[in-house]
Write a protein that holds these residues in place. Structure first.
Motif, short mmCIF file in Angstrom:
data_model
loop_
_atom_site.label_atom_id
_atom_site.label_comp_id
_atom_site.label_asym_id
_atom_site.label_seq_id
_atom_site.Cartn_x
_atom_site.Cartn_y
_atom_site.Cartn_z
N LEU A 64 0.83 -1.20 0.00
CA LEU A 64 0.00 0.00 0.00
C LEU A 64 0.87 1.25 0.00
O LEU A 64 0.60 2.23 -0.70
CB LEU A 64 -0.92 0.00 1.23
N ASN A 96 -8.91 11.66 -3.21
CA ASN A 96 -9.32 10.26 -3.38
C ASN A 96 -8.21 9.33 -2.91
O ASN A 96 -8.45 8.33 -2.22
CB ASN A 96 -9.59 9.96 -4.86
N LEU A 97 -7.00 9.68 -3.31
CA LEU A 97 -5.84 8.88 -2.93
C LEU A 97 -5.72 8.80 -1.42
O LEU A 97 -5.54 7.72 -0.84
CB LEU A 97 -4.60 9.54 -3.54
N GLN A 105 -7.97 1.47 2.77
CA GLN A 105 -7.22 0.23 2.53
C GLN A 105 -6.47 -0.18 3.79
O GLN A 105 -6.42 -1.35 4.16
CB GLN A 105 -6.22 0.42 1.39
N GLN A 130 -8.70 6.75 0.07
CA GLN A 130 -8.62 5.32 -0.19
C GLN A 130 -7.45 4.66 0.51
O GLN A 130 -7.53 3.49 0.88
CB GLN A 130 -8.59 5.06 -1.70
N THR A 131 -6.38 5.41 0.68
CA THR A 131 -5.25 4.84 1.43
C THR A 131 -5.68 4.54 2.86
O THR A 131 -5.39 3.47 3.40
CB THR A 131 -4.05 5.79 1.44
N SER A 168 0.75 3.86 -3.05
CA SER A 168 0.36 5.25 -2.83
C SER A 168 1.49 6.17 -3.26
O SER A 168 1.26 7.25 -3.82
CB SER A 168 -0.05 5.49 -1.38
#
Lengths: 480, 103
Positions: free
Chosen positions: A370, A435-436, A443, A439-440, A374
């Motif tokens: 991850l 968004n990044l 996750q 979502q990180t 990222s």
């Protein structure tokens, strides 16, 4: 362990204070200290060998230790060092060290022994440290702090979480610069926090009071004025957050032009307040060893609240993309590390890698991947932004040249229109970046257990809280 | 549309782009970083570009439709989707299955 003489001249107070906070930051980001020491990039997962000796942390005078630094204890001018922070904290309420500061529960025998002796509830301990003493008196306590430091260091991976025993971390929040417009405003719940803090242990504050009372008459006018300004700004900040618009000369222009920005600032301040409340609740639950289910409810709440800020940012970006991108709604230190209108997920994951042990092999892989993904996504977005900048400058440069003819005016208009179009994609980039980030976080939450997620969220929150505290301290530092 | 699908199936990874589009640059950059040799078609530099753009817009339901990424001949999506897949660890397996990656 031998204590080396602190060779810094007493007059260099500002540098000492800055170093103190650099040490705090290095505590948070050991790989940064590591990187600067070895001069090489850390491994792709951000894993680093923790310094085997606290003195390897960058900026730390040999053998002085991080804990000592955080308490501002130094052999020669700790009183002057501590007193700045103490005065500042006193103005915002007591500075409290919780009972279990620094020590995780893994070795109860050791932790009791150490905490009983050095930091804990006995104000007289600090009374001793607070009085002017010869070096022989200081040495024993410093030696105790030394052994504390090495113990704390062994449990380094827990240090971020356990240090945040509660009120300690929130001290940063009560100083936080919630309003970017006044550089000395404080968070709205300063009063609430003050009351909560005062209910706790007053060891440090009591000591600093007793030692500083004699110093009060030597408090310079500038500092007194600044403290008064802080209080005034805090008052204004509280009003602002209630939605009451404060019209003083200068604010009127903000009203019309910066409506989107101002609205967001207010919303962000409210969001932050709620976030801190949730984090306190989470911390209490973690410390009380709450059940999995209870924890999950709170963790889910924190995650949902993060979703909320991303939603708010999206709306605000439509109104004023430059305001979000500029980070003017954040404190200066946070702004320093700003990337595309927010934090860097990959850096956050690097920070967490050490804090979350023990992880299963699969979890470790997951977090590592991850972090790498990222980072790659961030790099790609950065590339895109650079391309945008380049494209924009080419467009604007294209209209440069001798002016005057109607053809050139038409050209100019055309170029401007094109440039405007390109600027429109800024919102898209910001959206991708948010968004990044979102979502990180999601996750990460998926990979970790509930309890691990809880600790991760605490660590993340505390990290930003410290950055905000750093901003406030920096802005209020006496400038000679 | 036929041209779009024909081009899309000619290589493991195909990206439809516009030379002026900076988000396209982002996506291209990401694939490059992953070691993927993608086929890139700049629709503003193609004589039949306008038609392809229209066809793509209908397919993805968005205008401008770029960047539009096809993996293994199938439409995968735009920046949003690609980023999501990558963060979820699903992009690389997808690329591997399509033969776009050797490792």
């Amino acid at each position: 362990t031998k204590q080396k003489e602190n060779t810094t001249p007493p007059g260099n107070l500002i540098a000492l204070r800055l170093r103190m906070f650099l040490e705090i930051i290095n505590l948070l980001l050991p790989e940064r200290a590591e990187r600067s020491k070895s001069g090489s990039q850390s491994s792709r997962c951000g894993e680093t060998r923790p310094p085997s000796d606290p003195s390897e942390l960058r900026g730390v005078p040999p053998k002085s230790g991080v804990l000592e630094a955080e308490l501002g204890l130094r052999r020669h001018d700790f009183r002057q060092d501590r007193s700045f922070v103490a005065r500042f904290a006193r103005d915002r309420g007591s500075f409290v060290l919780p009972r279990d500061a620094c020590f995780p529960c893994t070795d109860p025998a050791v932790s009791v022994k150490h905490s009983g002796q050095a930091i804990n509830s006995d104000p007289s301990q600090f009374g001793v440290l607070g009085k002017p003493t010869a070096s022989t008196e200081i040495a024993p306590s410093a030696a105790r702090v030394e052994s504390l430091t090495s113990f704390q260091h062994k449990e380094k991976q827990h240090s971020l979480i356990s240090f945040s025993g509660g009120q300690f971390e929130n001290w940063g929040e009560s100083m936080a610069d919630a309003s970017p417009r006044t550089d000395t405003s404080t968070d709205v719940d300063t009063d609430d926090k003050n009351q909560r803090l005062e209910r706790g242990q007053l060891a440090f504050a009591a000591a600093s009071d007793s030692s500083d009372r004699s110093k009060d008459k030597t408090l310079d006018q500038k500092t007194l004025r600044r403290l008064a300004q802080n209080r005034e700004a805090a008052r204004k900040s509280r009003l602002r957050k209630k939605g009451i618009f404060i019209s003083s000369s200068g604010d009127q222009s903000h009203a019309t032009g910066g409506n989107g920005a101002l609205t967001f600032d207010v919303e962000y301040a409210r969001w932050l307040e709620e976030h801190n409340r949730q984090i306190s609740e989470l911390r209490a639950a973690v410390n009380a060893h709450a059940s999995e289910n209870d924890l999950r409810v709170i963790v889910d709440g924190v995650m949902a609240h993060y979703d909320e800020i991303f939603r708010l940012k999206g709306i605000a970006a439509k109104a004023d993309v430059f305001h979000i991108l500029s980070g003017m709604w954040k404190t200066p230190a946070e702004r320093c590390f700003l990337w595309l209108g927010g934090f860097r997920s990959s850096e956050l994951l690097k920070l967490l890698a050490n804090q979350l042990e023990p992880l299963t092999e699969q979890q470790m892989m997951g977090i590592c991947n991850l972090q790498q993904s990222s980072q790659q996504a961030e790099d790609a977005l950065s590339q895109g932004m650079e391309a945008l900048q380049q494209s924009l400058s080419e467009t604007l440069a294209g209209s440069l040249g001798p002016s005057g003819t109607s053809g050139n005016v038409a050209n100019y208009m055309g170029q401007m229109a094109m440039a405007m179009g390109k600027l429109g994609t800024l919102e898209n980039f910001l959206h991708q970046a948010d968004n990044l980030r979102q979502q990180t976080l999601q996750q990460m939450h998926r990979i970790l257990t509930t309890r691990q997620s809880a600790r991760a969220l605490l660590a993340i929150s505390d990290y930003f809280s410290r950055l905000r505290a750093l901003s406030s301290l920096w802005l209020a530092r006496p400038q000679e | 549309m036929d041209k779009v699908m024909k081009l899309a199936s000619q290589k493991a990874v195909v990206i439809f782009s516009l030379s002026s589009c900076c988000m396209c640059h982002t996506v291209k950059s990401l694939f490059h970083d992953l070691g993927v040799d993608a086929a890139v078609y700049e629709l503003d530099e193609d004589p039949r570009g306008r038609e392809m753009e229209k066809a793509l817009a209908k397919l993805v339901g968005r205008n401008p439709p770029v960047p539009a990424v096809f993996i293994g001949g199938k439409p995968v999506g735009s920046t949003d989707r690609i980023m999501s897949l990558h963060l979820g660890g699903k992009l690389v397996p997808l690329l591997r299955d399509a033969g776009a990656l050797w490792v």
